[in-house]
Design a protein around this motif. Structure first.
Motif, PDB file in Angstrom:
ATOM      1  N   PHE A   1       1.034  -1.553  -0.086  1.00  9.19           N
ATOM      2  CA  PHE A   1       0.369  -0.071   0.197  1.00  9.19           C
ATOM      3  C   PHE A   1       0.548   0.846   0.133  1.00  9.19           C
ATOM      4  N   ALA A   2       1.847   1.565   0.895  1.00  6.22           N
ATOM      5  CA  ALA A   2       2.796   2.700   0.787  1.00  6.22           C
ATOM      6  C   ALA A   2       3.178   2.994  -0.473  1.00  6.22           C
ATOM      7  N   PHE A   3       3.798   1.822  -0.838  1.00  6.37           N
ATOM      8  CA  PHE A   3       5.041   2.186  -2.334  1.00  6.37           C
ATOM      9  C   PHE A   3       4.101   2.299  -3.434  1.00  6.37           C
ATOM     10  N   LEU A   4       2.934   1.483  -3.454  1.00  7.75           N
ATOM     11  CA  LEU A   4       1.910   2.387  -4.798  1.00  7.75           C
ATOM     12  C   LEU A   4       1.516   3.874  -4.286  1.00  7.75           C
ATOM     13  N   GLU A   5       1.264   3.734  -2.915  1.00  8.88           N
ATOM     14  CA  GLU A   5       1.202   5.665  -2.766  1.00  8.88           C
ATOM     15  C   GLU A   5       1.523   5.879  -3.116  1.00  8.88           C
ATOM     16  N   VAL A   6       3.434   5.522  -2.659  1.00  3.49           N
ATOM     17  CA  VAL A   6       4.068   6.539  -3.287  1.00  3.49           C
ATOM     18  C   VAL A   6       4.708   6.763  -4.594  1.00  3.49           C
ATOM     19  N   GLY A   7       4.780   5.617  -5.223  1.00  2.53           N
ATOM     20  CA  GLY A   7       4.948   5.733  -6.799  1.00  2.53           C
ATOM     21  C   GLY A   7       4.143   5.957  -7.416  1.00  2.53           C
ATOM     22  N   THR A   8       2.303   7.484  -6.675  1.00  2.00           N
ATOM     23  CA  THR A   8       1.716   7.358  -7.834  1.00  2.00           C
ATOM     24  C   THR A   8       1.802   8.949  -6.797  1.00  2.00           C
ATOM     25  N   VAL A   9       1.962   9.667  -6.128  1.00  2.00           N
ATOM     26  CA  VAL A   9       1.637  11.046  -5.973  1.00  2.00           C
ATOM     27  C   VAL A   9       2.893  11.471  -6.269  1.00  2.00           C
ATOM     28  N   ARG A  10       2.932  13.304  -6.092  1.00  5.35           N
ATOM     29  CA  ARG A  10       4.139  13.837  -6.618  1.00  5.35           C
ATOM     30  C   ARG A  10       5.390  13.775  -5.751  1.00  5.35           C
TER      31      ARG A  10
END
Length: 406
Positions: A38-47
């Motif tokens: 979940f964390a890296f999916l978000e890290v890769g998506t946000v600016r």
């Protein structure tokens, strides 16, 4: 029963208990690892200016979730507390303690799901307060109804329709509830600044596709612990669950690849859509039914996320409402379709019950989150100031950037 037979029986029982404890512990560890996904999916998506916040938020959410679920949530769902001495807690090789750990990782997935939707403009501590009440009360209220028979809901379903609501691994209980809670939080927060320019929607490109892909891969691997080990015992393990998870995942990949026109964001979220949808009926469906379930889920995700991002003011950064909320709801209904014996399933499931249970889960999620996030919104506010959002959550909240650049 003579003494030697008694000793053998006791040894077999102890071995079974310890094996089940180890089995469930491995499942808990696999699902815990999904939080890194979940964390890296978000890290890769946000600016870039919000990457640190994505990592810190999900880990902090897990800590808060642990306390909330330990003191309140587990008791609300299962009527079990931990206010006894250690010898009693550790009875039976500590199986109940490991069961708590396993179910905690499910509960903590709720704020991890929410995190992806509210990214880039949410305040830190108010969201953690929301996490406490969501995991301590809202989620376990529905969890207990479905997985522990609380309030006589399952008994009523069985009496009225001949079968209870079936959600083997949480399409509705976890993902559906989490996705609809996230939708409410996203609506309260509003759109990120800069999303509307000259009257037209502007979509921010993912900051790091490799991190996004890493998150998806971690989630895909961990999901086999999420689904298969929901049996909670060695004796209950089913190869059908593993096969159906695999087929739904593959269907999601292929559908997202075609309908998403080779977009890497869709391709890496497609398998997640399929896995979300197959959770409920993974122990009932024929593999072809699971494949269709995954294809439909990914198609729904691609279409709805595209529509939502380009035509509405719902600014769901990772698309967690369509991915978890809508695909989770589809999974609850799909179990009632493809679980039927006429379609090669195991049977013992009702489409009417699956639909009613799914709608109830959505209702509790929406009303509970309106109460929690609405109260916090009124008392302290949920959103960063315009200047804080412009500077990014990393500097505004954590006083550090994801890079060491000046």
């Amino acid at each position: 029963m003579d003494e030697s037979t008694t000793q053998v029986y006791g040894s077999v029982q102890a071995l079974t208990q310890s094996s089940d404890t180890l089995f469930l512990l491995l499942g808990a560890i696999m699902v815990f690892l999904m939080h890194a996904g979940f964390a890296f999916l978000e890290v890769g998506t946000v600016r870039h200016k919000n990457q640190v916040n994505a990592l810190v938020k999900i880990l902090s959410d897990f800590g808060v979730s642990t306390i909330a679920y330990f003191f309140f949530g587990y008791w609300v769902a299962y009527g079990h507390s931990f206010f006894v001495d250690a010898p009693n807690l550790s009875a039976g090789n500590g199986y109940e303690l490991v069961k708590f750990f396993f179910l905690l990782t499910f509960a903590a997935a709720i704020p991890a799901i929410v995190s992806g939707g509210i990214a880039e403009r949410a305040r830190f501590y108010p969201i953690l307060v929301g996490t406490f009440f969501i995991v301590g009360l809202v989620y376990p209220l529905f969890e207990g109804m479905i997985w522990n028979g609380n309030f006589g809901l399952q008994a009523w379903f069985e009496t009225t329709f001949g079968t209870g609501f079936h959600d083997f691994a949480g399409s509705v209980v976890v993902h559906g509830v989490g996705g609809w809670i996230a939708l409410v939080a996203v609506i309260f927060l509003g759109m990120r600044n800069g999303r509307i320019r000259a009257g037209k929607h502007t979509n921010f490109a993912p900051s790091n596709i490799p991190f996004l892909a890493l998150g998806a891969w971690i989630l895909c691997v961990g999901w086999f612990g999420f689904n298969v080990m929901s049996a909670q015992s060695i004796n209950g393990i089913s190869g059908l669950v593993a096969m159906n998870s695999l087929m739904a995942m593959a269907g999601g990949i292929l559908a997202a690849m075609v309908l998403g026109k080779n977009d890497p964001g869709f391709i890496h979220n497609g398998p997640l859509a399929g896995l979300v949808a197959v959770c409920a009926g993974s122990d009932l469906m024929h593999p072809i039914g699971a494949l269709v379930t995954g294809v439909v889920a990914a198609a729904v995700f691609v279409w709805l996320f595209t529509f939502m991002q380009n035509k509405t003011k719902i600014d769901d950064v990772l698309g967690v409402w369509p991915l978890h909320g809508v695909c989770g709801a589809w999974g609850g209904v799909a179990a009632g379709i493809f679980g039927q014996t006429t379609l090669g399933g195991m049977g013992g499931v009702s489409l009417i019950v699956q639909t009613l249970g799914t709608l109830l889960g959505i209702t509790i999620a929406v009303l509970g989150s309106i109460l929690v996030y609405g109260t916090i919104h009124k008392l302290s506010g949920l959103r960063l100031s315009q200047e804080e959002e412009y500077n990014g959550a990393d500097l505004s909240i954590h006083k550090i950037s994801s890079t060491n650049e000046d």
